[in-house]
Design a protein around this motif. Structure first.
Motif, PDB file in Angstrom:
ATOM      1  N   LEU A  85      40.965  34.240  47.486  1.00 16.61           N
ATOM      2  CA  LEU A  85      40.456  35.119  46.439  1.00 16.61           C
ATOM      3  C   LEU A  85      41.047  36.516  46.567  1.00 16.61           C
ATOM      4  CD1 LEU A  85      36.695  34.039  46.460  1.00 16.61           C
ATOM      5  CD2 LEU A  85      38.311  33.640  44.606  1.00 16.61           C
ATOM      6  N   LEU A  86      40.989  37.056  47.768  1.00 20.92           N
ATOM      7  CA  LEU A  86      41.463  38.423  47.979  1.00 20.92           C
ATOM      8  C   LEU A  86      42.963  38.537  47.751  1.00 20.92           C
ATOM      9  CD1 LEU A  86      39.292  39.367  51.082  1.00 20.92           C
ATOM     10  CD2 LEU A  86      39.003  40.159  48.722  1.00 20.92           C
ATOM     11  N   GLU A  87      43.708  37.506  48.132  1.00 22.52           N
ATOM     12  CA  GLU A  87      45.151  37.518  47.894  1.00 22.52           C
ATOM     13  C   GLU A  87      45.475  37.591  46.405  1.00 22.52           C
ATOM     14  OE1 GLU A  87      46.582  34.011  49.788  1.00 22.52           O
ATOM     15  OE2 GLU A  87      46.161  34.760  51.818  1.00 22.52           O
ATOM     16  N   ASN A  88      44.562  37.112  45.581  1.00 19.15           N
ATOM     17  CA  ASN A  88      44.750  37.142  44.134  1.00 19.15           C
ATOM     18  C   ASN A  88      43.933  38.246  43.466  1.00 19.15           C
ATOM     19  OD1 ASN A  88      46.443  34.624  43.188  1.00 19.15           O
ATOM     20  ND2 ASN A  88      45.171  33.932  44.905  1.00 19.15           N
ATOM     21  N   LYS A  89      43.493  39.212  44.294  1.00 18.77           N
ATOM     22  CA  LYS A  89      42.771  40.399  43.806  1.00 18.77           C
ATOM     23  C   LYS A  89      41.477  40.030  43.079  1.00 18.77           C
ATOM     24  CE  LYS A  89      46.847  43.386  43.488  1.00 18.77           C
ATOM     25  NZ  LYS A  89      47.702  42.508  44.317  1.00 18.77           N
ATOM     26  N   ILE A  90      40.792  39.015  43.595  1.00 19.52           N
ATOM     27  CA  ILE A  90      39.490  38.588  43.069  1.00 19.52           C
ATOM     28  C   ILE A  90      38.439  38.873  44.133  1.00 19.52           C
ATOM     29  CG2 ILE A  90      38.125  36.643  42.215  1.00 19.52           C
ATOM     30  CD1 ILE A  90      40.833  35.343  41.402  1.00 19.52           C
ATOM     31  N   SER A 119      33.055  44.898  36.080  1.00 17.43           N
ATOM     32  CA  SER A 119      33.598  43.710  36.744  1.00 17.43           C
ATOM     33  C   SER A 119      33.236  42.434  35.989  1.00 17.43           C
ATOM     34  CB  SER A 119      33.069  43.629  38.187  1.00 17.43           C
ATOM     35  OG  SER A 119      33.691  42.568  38.887  1.00 17.43           O
ATOM     36  N   TRP A 120      34.252  41.626  35.702  1.00 20.14           N
ATOM     37  CA  TRP A 120      34.072  40.360  34.978  1.00 20.14           C
ATOM     38  C   TRP A 120      34.316  39.190  35.931  1.00 20.14           C
ATOM     39  CZ3 TRP A 120      32.186  40.722  30.156  1.00 20.14           C
ATOM     40  CH2 TRP A 120      32.370  41.923  29.470  1.00 20.14           C
ATOM     41  N   GLY A 121      33.432  38.198  35.883  1.00 21.67           N
ATOM     42  CA  GLY A 121      33.585  37.083  36.803  1.00 21.67           C
ATOM     43  C   GLY A 121      33.051  35.780  36.260  1.00 21.67           C
ATOM     44  N   ALA A 122      33.052  34.796  37.130  1.00 23.97           N
ATOM     45  CA  ALA A 122      32.454  33.486  36.859  1.00 23.97           C
ATOM     46  C   ALA A 122      31.852  32.992  38.159  1.00 23.97           C
ATOM     47  CB  ALA A 122      33.488  32.503  36.316  1.00 23.97           C
ATOM     48  N   LYS A 165      41.927  35.914  34.567  1.00 27.39           N
ATOM     49  CA  LYS A 165      41.966  37.339  34.909  1.00 27.39           C
ATOM     50  C   LYS A 165      40.608  37.848  35.383  1.00 27.39           C
ATOM     51  CE  LYS A 165      45.750  38.210  31.650  1.00 27.39           C
ATOM     52  NZ  LYS A 165      46.784  38.010  32.669  1.00 27.39           N
ATOM     53  N   LEU A 166      39.916  37.011  36.177  1.00 26.17           N
ATOM     54  CA  LEU A 166      38.612  37.411  36.705  1.00 26.17           C
ATOM     55  C   LEU A 166      38.752  38.545  37.713  1.00 26.17           C
ATOM     56  CD1 LEU A 166      36.776  34.003  37.375  1.00 26.17           C
ATOM     57  CD2 LEU A 166      36.800  35.399  35.288  1.00 26.17           C
ATOM     58  N   ASN A 167      37.762  39.446  37.705  1.00 25.08           N
ATOM     59  CA  ASN A 167      37.669  40.486  38.729  1.00 25.08           C
ATOM     60  C   ASN A 167      36.906  39.999  39.952  1.00 25.08           C
ATOM     61  OD1 ASN A 167      36.951  42.434  35.890  1.00 25.08           O
ATOM     62  ND2 ASN A 167      38.905  42.533  36.985  1.00 25.08           N
ATOM     63  N   VAL A 204      24.196  48.355  34.315  1.00 26.48           N
ATOM     64  CA  VAL A 204      24.837  47.054  34.550  1.00 26.48           C
ATOM     65  C   VAL A 204      26.285  47.295  34.963  1.00 26.48           C
ATOM     66  CG1 VAL A 204      25.394  44.779  33.611  1.00 26.48           C
ATOM     67  CG2 VAL A 204      23.378  46.008  32.780  1.00 26.48           C
ATOM     68  N   ARG A 205      26.680  46.739  36.118  1.00 28.58           N
ATOM     69  CA  ARG A 205      28.016  46.978  36.662  1.00 28.58           C
ATOM     70  C   ARG A 205      28.964  45.786  36.536  1.00 28.58           C
ATOM     71  NH1 ARG A 205      28.104  51.247  40.340  1.00 28.58           N
ATOM     72  NH2 ARG A 205      26.452  52.739  39.783  1.00 28.58           N
ATOM     73  N   GLY A 206      28.413  44.588  36.297  1.00 28.34           N
ATOM     74  CA  GLY A 206      29.277  43.418  36.238  1.00 28.34           C
ATOM     75  C   GLY A 206      28.587  42.247  35.572  1.00 28.34           C
ATOM     76  N   TYR A 207      29.391  41.268  35.162  1.00 25.00           N
ATOM     77  CA  TYR A 207      28.889  40.102  34.437  1.00 25.00           C
ATOM     78  C   TYR A 207      29.546  38.845  34.988  1.00 25.00           C
ATOM     79  CZ  TYR A 207      28.210  36.778  30.599  1.00 25.00           C
ATOM     80  OH  TYR A 207      27.883  35.675  29.845  1.00 25.00           O
TER      81      TYR A 207
END
Length: 587
Positions: free
Chosen positions: A161-166, A62-65, A123-125, A469-472
């Motif tokens: 967020l959820l509507e945009n699959k984040i 999972s990639w995020g900010a 394209k954040l997860n 590690v599962r996400g960043y």
């Protein structure tokens, strides 16, 4: 040559000195001291400066900010929100660089759709944010009043967020304690805060838990305790040296455990979420590999930082080295008991194992050497309790923040330390990024591109070592209020023009680079990665490097609703338009 850092600052300011060091052999002796039970998967004897690794992350990574409420929301007194300790602290003259405040900040409270569109473009997860306690419960006491407009704001954010699959990853406490609780009880110095925090968390689970499945109880409690109650650099600004940080941390750990148990017993079965905590930690390497005391000091540095909170949560009690050092220094002061509070046997059992995943925030590394620091009778501090000095290599890149040097190899070592010390827990990197400090930010942030490239690659190597590690989470999505530094430092992938009342956002070159990493789930091959960087950097030619704000613009005034643009803002706008064109062109 290494650089000596003053140990009395939580974010040290360098002072130059000369120290000999052989980096290649540091790891061999460090392995002996840290007693790394699972070290067979990571060769601590290898040179720390290993080559770049081309490869991809596991499927589903999972990639995020990230962001936090006080730093980005603004709207400090709107729609029924109560005062936080940061509202009060930042309004005191001289507490914040240039007397900045977070009153309006990024105006994120009014820009949910705009900001979610930036995340979608990246394209954040996932997106990591915090919930403002006083926005939901103005006094901090649930029985007094629940602010439904605050609930509505976070519902809107989560739904968008959820509507945009984040996926939302929510932090319950990112330092903005209700001011009423600070005034009435002394904040985190008082055990009663544990009950009120649990009530706040329970409200969040009740209202948002059907959609939020990842919760952090605290973000970087080290800073909240040390800078809030020891040095006074952060809100609430108390200087209770030698006791305040330990007491605050003790109550934060108890509060974390209580919230975990509340979720576990009341909500987990129906909501099926996870409760973790986000802990920050710099890595520490010994300066003199032939000096056993330096090697022990390096471990002590990590234990007084990350281990202070992680060891009770995973093992039930404070690190033994903390109990030994603080206890001995307390006795030398003539105190009857240690300044480090103790957990009862029942509390140890209650706290142990209260972590479904561990959030790790990491930014930099220090070289560590032994430094005897006897405390005069009646004098003590968290920093002198450690008996060590922090050093940096002046060759390490430092884009502006006085404390943040780019040392990528330390990230891999810290992640392996967590694996070995705490049973290889599920890890989400919840903060990692770099700032710059200048009057007018460059959109062509090649140093940030390099930082992300190198640090994310070290994380990939750690995963190859077996670290779970599962996400960043890139820190941060936007430029924002940076606590006691105000707006003088910028961590954002997106530039925010704080001089414009509308707080427009503009993509920096690092947006394009990070987006490519996300799209490829890593680093597919050398040629492609080099092309990413070239494409990102070429958008900013020497003619539009933004070196400084035009001093004449400080005398310009707003005309009706139109802000007279500065040279800096115009350059940013032109560069941003070109960046947006390239982002869409290469999709």
């Amino acid at each position: 040559m290494l650089v000596d850092c003053c140990v009395f600052r939580s974010r040290p300011r360098p002072i130059r000195t000369m120290v000999a060091h052989s980096a290649g052999g540091v790891s061999h002796v460090l392995m002996l001291v840290l007693c790394l039970s699972a070290a067979e998967d990571f060769d601590w004897t290898k040179n720390v400066h290993s080559s770049f690794y081309y490869g991809t992350f596991p499927s589903g990574f999972s990639w995020g900010a990230g962001s936090s409420a006080y730093q980005t929301e603004g709207a400090w007194d709107r729609d029924g929100k109560g005062l936080s300790i940061w509202d009060v602290f930042s309004h005191k003259n001289g507490k914040i660089q240039q007397n900045d405040t977070g009153d309006s900040s990024c105006e994120g409270y009014f820009k949910i759709k705009d900001d979610v569109s930036l995340m979608k473009e990246l394209k954040l997860n996932h997106y990591r944010f915090s919930i403002s306690w006083p926005r939901l419960i103005p006094t901090g006491i649930k029985s007094d009043h629940v602010n439904e407009k605050g609930i509505q704001y976070y519902n809107h954010l989560i739904d968008n967020l959820l509507e945009n699959k984040i996926t939302p990853i929510v932090t319950l406490y990112h330092w903005d304690l209700p001011q009423f609780l600070q005034e009435k009880y002394g904040g985190w110095q008082n055990i009663s805060i544990v009950h009120h925090f649990n009530e706040f968390a329970n409200l969040c689970f009740e209202r948002f838990g059907n959609r939020v499945k990842y919760w952090n109880t605290f973000n970087n409690p080290w800073s909240a305790a040390v800078e809030g109650y020891e040095t006074g650099e952060h809100a609430p600004g108390l200087k209770l040296r030698g006791t305040g940080a330990y007491k605050a941390a003790h109550h934060m750990i108890k509060a974390h455990a209580k919230v975990w148990h509340t979720y576990d017993t009341q909500w987990r079965a129906k909501q099926k979420g996870l409760i973790g905590i986000s802990l920050s930690g710099d890595w520490g390497e010994p300066v003199d590999i032939s000096n056993q005391k330096d090697i022990e000091a390096a471990e002590r540095y990590v234990q007084f930082y990350l281990g202070w909170f992680a060891t009770p949560i995973f093992h039930g009690d404070y690190p033994q080295v903390m109990k030994d050092f603080i206890g001995r220094k307390s006795a030398q002061q003539g105190l009857g008991t240690s300044r480090l509070p103790a957990f009862s046997p029942q509390e140890k059992s209650y706290i142990k194992g209260t972590c479904d995943f561990l959030g790790i925030g990491h930014f930099t590394t220090r070289y560590i050497t032994q430094k005897n620091d006897p405390s005069p009778r009646g004098s003590s501090s968290f920093f002198t309790d450690r008996d060590l000095a922090e050093l940096v290599d002046p060759r390490w890149p430092d884009p502006g923040s006085e404390w943040l040097y780019s040392v990528p190899w330390g990230f891999r070592r810290l992640l392996n330390f967590v694996k070995s010390q705490y049973g290889n827990p599920m890890i989400y990197v919840t903060e990692n990024g770099v700032s710059e400090k200048m009057q007018c930010t460059e959109l062509c942030d090649d140093w940030r591109i390099q930082y992300y490239k190198d640090y994310i690659n070290e994380m990939l190597k750690a995963i190859r070592d077996g670290v779970n590690v599962r996400g960043y989470t890139a820190w941060s999505l936007l430029d924002k209020f940076e606590w006691d530094e105000g707006y003088s430092e910028r961590f954002g992938l997106y530039y925010v023009d704080f001089r414009n009342k509308n707080k427009p956002r503009y993509p920096k070159a690092s947006v394009q680079f990070y987006k490519r990493i996300i799209g490829s789930n890593g680093f597919p091959n050398q040629r492609e990665v080099e092309n990413w960087k070239r494409r990102a950097v070429e958008t900013c030619s020497s003619s539009n490097q933004l070196l400084a704000a035009d001093p004449l613009t400080s005398h310009m005034e707003m005309v009706t609703e139109i802000v007279v643009p500065t040279v800096c803002t115009l350059s940013i706008l032109l560069c941003a338009v070109f960046l947006m064109f390239l982002l869409r062109r290469h999709d």
